[in-house]
Design an enzyme around this catalytic site. Structure first.
Site, mmCIF file in Angstrom:
data_model
loop_
_atom_site.group_PDB
_atom_site.id
_atom_site.type_symbol
_atom_site.label_atom_id
_atom_site.label_comp_id
_atom_site.label_asym_id
_atom_site.label_seq_id
_atom_site.Cartn_x
_atom_site.Cartn_y
_atom_site.Cartn_z
ATOM 1 N N CYS A 395 0.835 -1.201 0.000
ATOM 2 C CA CYS A 395 0.000 0.000 0.000
ATOM 3 C C CYS A 395 0.877 1.261 0.000
ATOM 4 C CB CYS A 395 -0.968 -0.022 1.180
ATOM 5 S SG CYS A 395 -2.345 1.128 1.011
ATOM 6 N N HIS A 522 -3.458 -5.362 0.088
ATOM 7 C CA HIS A 522 -2.896 -5.889 1.331
ATOM 8 C C HIS A 522 -2.920 -7.416 1.295
ATOM 9 C CE1 HIS A 522 -2.762 -2.123 3.812
ATOM 10 N NE2 HIS A 522 -3.596 -1.730 2.868
ATOM 11 N N GLU A 524 -1.559 -9.506 3.174
ATOM 12 C CA GLU A 524 -1.501 -10.150 4.491
ATOM 13 C C GLU A 524 -2.866 -10.614 4.977
ATOM 14 O OE1 GLU A 524 -1.725 -5.649 5.388
ATOM 15 O OE2 GLU A 524 -0.858 -6.993 3.896
#
EC number: 6.3.4.2
Length: 623
Positions: A395, A522, A524
């Site tokens: 990001c 993102h 994750e």
């Protein structure tokens, strides 16, 4: 009576003002100074502003970390309705009252609020979270402490709910702390007895009591809790502190939780398949205990004092490290300490943070908002690019990498983001068209979106398995300015992933770099313990110099990569044919003329201007 914290903060602020206005009088009358008070002000004012991570679901819902833990452990996809809050319930009841659904009746907590909670749970329990099949079991976490006034409507709702769905469909597990005072060394069961008594007073009797403790509790303590809490000794489960959280499910299995739930809820589970189903999890838990070799990753961010701010990032790094049999060593670096201003004001901190960055095996620049520490992130990206250090940007990390590249390679020294400098002449990062300045709520690009890979070879695309598209979760307001993309690509920065309209840049790679990847999304959020996220896996593999082998094997881990052998042991197991092939390769590989090696040890800067560390070569001294 002690003053409120807010009063203390206001007084400290006034003290600092008085020092600036009347320094002579202040220093003569009080043994204090401005620096001390400024530090005190920072600690007090920041005590209530510790940023915790915002977890994003597929449908764009912003929730807390608990739902992220459930998704990771259960490998399910949750939705915004899986997060029930008091505000949502009250809003639902008020809207019903406004539309006349209660026919003019007085709206009360009981039965209207409690009924709304029960109906919400019943509706969500039918929503698929894995494929299209309806779930067999719905886990409901009633957070907080029993007796809290804000949780009482929910407690009352579930008191009624147990009769609504019948006993065979309702099982209550009560989690309680069993402290172990160091002075006596004896587990204390009074907190558990009190909380269970309070819970039973509200009409809920626990079926399982899960005791959290520092050390395992003995049978005598279990029997004591059993006698006072109206449960059998086998229904008292101790979950003591473990070396890894991945051991918790196995500990619960050893305590017979599966058998109890199978009988209590009449699930009809085939116990013969249980061992096979948990084998992968056992291997994962065992690996956390036996892994020896480490990989050091530096996380360069602005919220490093509170690691929960990067909880999902840390989990994703752990998943990837365990997948390649490495123990993760995390180094948190406050990005503002890497900036030139810190060199002038606090040189010791500046050099200490740069040393930690240089000694790491890989660098991760996570997301965030605001201007503080942005220049430090940009300098970290520059150092990783110039010294061929593996880097993953997420990001804001992608935006920092693009800005740095434009400054260094395109000569745009004033390149910046409109978030920091709205009047910059070279806005490499701009706010999205749908973003309304000054209106923060609900204006971000949230949730799962499709990323389309560009034609041609791509490292990150290979890590994903060479698909045409990939779906990942987003949370951002700013994006790369598309008008600068052609100029950036001419200098070697490749935009290998875009949105479906090819107007938003999603993934960048750097040509000729071992691993310089950044994503606007993102990754994750979709990482799982047994299925690590590809960008994170690539970072770990590149950091241990195994990425090339992984790609050559068709993105499959070799037995040697899965083993925990040392480098010398790995060299010893190479066969004669492999050694001969390596010697042939050495004969035809020449030394690079620019002096850059595959690692960052002894490497020289490729930049024509000043280095990221302010012109000081830190690589030879710190690696």
């Amino acid at each position: 009576m002690a003053p409120k914290k807010s009063t203390i903060v206001l007084n400290v602020e006034q003290f600092i003002h008085d020092i600036e206005e009347r320094p002579a009088i202040w220093n003569r009358n009080f043994h204090c100074n401005k620096a001390f008070l400024e530090q005190m002000w920072d600690e007090l004012s920041g005590a209530h502003k510790l940023p915790s991570e915002v977890y994003v679901l597929d449908d764009g819902a912003e929730v807390d970390l608990d739902l992220g833990n459930y998704e990771r452990f259960l490998d399910v996809t949750l939705h915004r309705d899986n997060n029930i809050t008091t505000g949502k319930i009250y809003k639902l009841v008020i809207e019903k009252e406004r539309t006349g659904e209660y026919l003019g009746k007085t709206v009360q907590v009981v039965p209207h609020i409690t009924d709304a909670i029960q109906e919400w749970v019943e509706r969500v329990a039918q929503t698929p979270v894995q494929g299209s099949s309806k779930p067999q079991v719905c886990i409901v976490e009633l957070g907080g402490t029993i007796g809290d006034i804000e949780g009482m409507p929910f407690v009352e709702a579930f008191r009624q709910f147990q009769f609504r769905v019948k006993r065979e469909n309702f099982c209550l597990a009560h989690v309680s702390l069993v402290p172990l005072p160091k002075a006596t060394g004896e587990p204390k069961t009074k907190p558990t007895q009190s909380s269970v008594r309070e819970l039973r007073g509200c009409g809920l009797s626990p079926d399982l009591i899960v005791c959290r403790s520092e050390k395992p509790i003995g049978l005598e303590v279990k029997e004591k809790i059993s006698n006072f809490c109206h449960v059998g000794p086998d229904q008292v489960i101790c979950i003591h502190d473990l070396n890894s959280i991945y051991h918790v499910p196995l500990l619960m299995e050893q305590n017979g939780v599966i058998e109890y739930l199978n009988e209590r809820l009449q699930l009809n589970i085939d116990m013969s398949k249980r061992t096979k189903c948990l084998q992968q999890w056992r291997d994962l838990a065992r690996r956390t205990e036996t892994v020896r070799r480490e990989v050091c990753i530096a996380v360069v961010g602005k919220y490093t004092k509170f690691t929960d701010s990067y909880a999902s990032v840390v989990k994703a790094l752990q998943h990837a490290a365990l997948a390649v049999n490495r123990k993760l060593e995390l180094v948190f670096i406050e990005s503002c300490l890497l900036e030139e201003e810190t060199l002038q004001s606090e040189p010791s901190k500046y050099h200490k943070e740069w040393q930690k960055l240089c000694e790491s095996d890989g660098i991760l620049v996570p997301g965030g908002f605001g201007s503080r520490g942005m220049e430090g992130k940009i300098r970290a990206c520059q150092w990783a690019r110039e010294n061929r250090k593996p880097l993953l940007g997420i990001c804001l990390g992608l935006q920092a990498a693009v800005i740095e590249f434009a400054r260094s390679k395109l000569g745009l020294k004033d390149a910046n983001t409109t978030e920091i400098d709205p009047n910059t002449a070279n806005a490499l990062v701009i706010d999205m068209p749908e973003h309304h300045t000054g209106q923060l709520g609900g204006t971000m690009r949230l949730g799962k979106r499709t990323t389309v890979f560009a034609d041609g070879p791509s490292l990150i695309r290979q890590l994903y398995g060479n698909p045409k598209t990939v779906e990942e979760r987003h949370r951002h307001r700013y994006e790369v300015n598309p008008k600068y993309v052609p100029r950036l690509e001419e200098q070697g920065m490749r935009f290998v992933g875009t949105d479906v309209d090819k107007t938003r840049m999603e993934i960048i790679e750097l040509s000729g770099h071992p691993y310089f990847v950044a994503t606007q999304y993102h990754p994750e959020y979709l990482s799982r313990p047994l299925k690590p996220s590809p960008p994170f896996l690539g970072l770990i593999l590149a950091s241990v110099d195994r990425l090339t082998q992984y790609i050559q094997r068709g993105c499959r881990l070799s037995p040697r990569q899965l083993s925990d052998a040392s480098s010398d042991e790995e060299d010893n197991v190479v066969g004669l044919a492999g050694a001969t092939k390596s010697l042939r390769s050495l004969k035809i590989v020449s030394t690079p003329t620019n002096g850059i090696s595959n690692g960052c040890n002894g490497s020289t800067s490729t930049s024509d201007g000043e280095g990221a560390c302010g012109g000081v070569d830190l690589t030879n001294g710190h690696n």
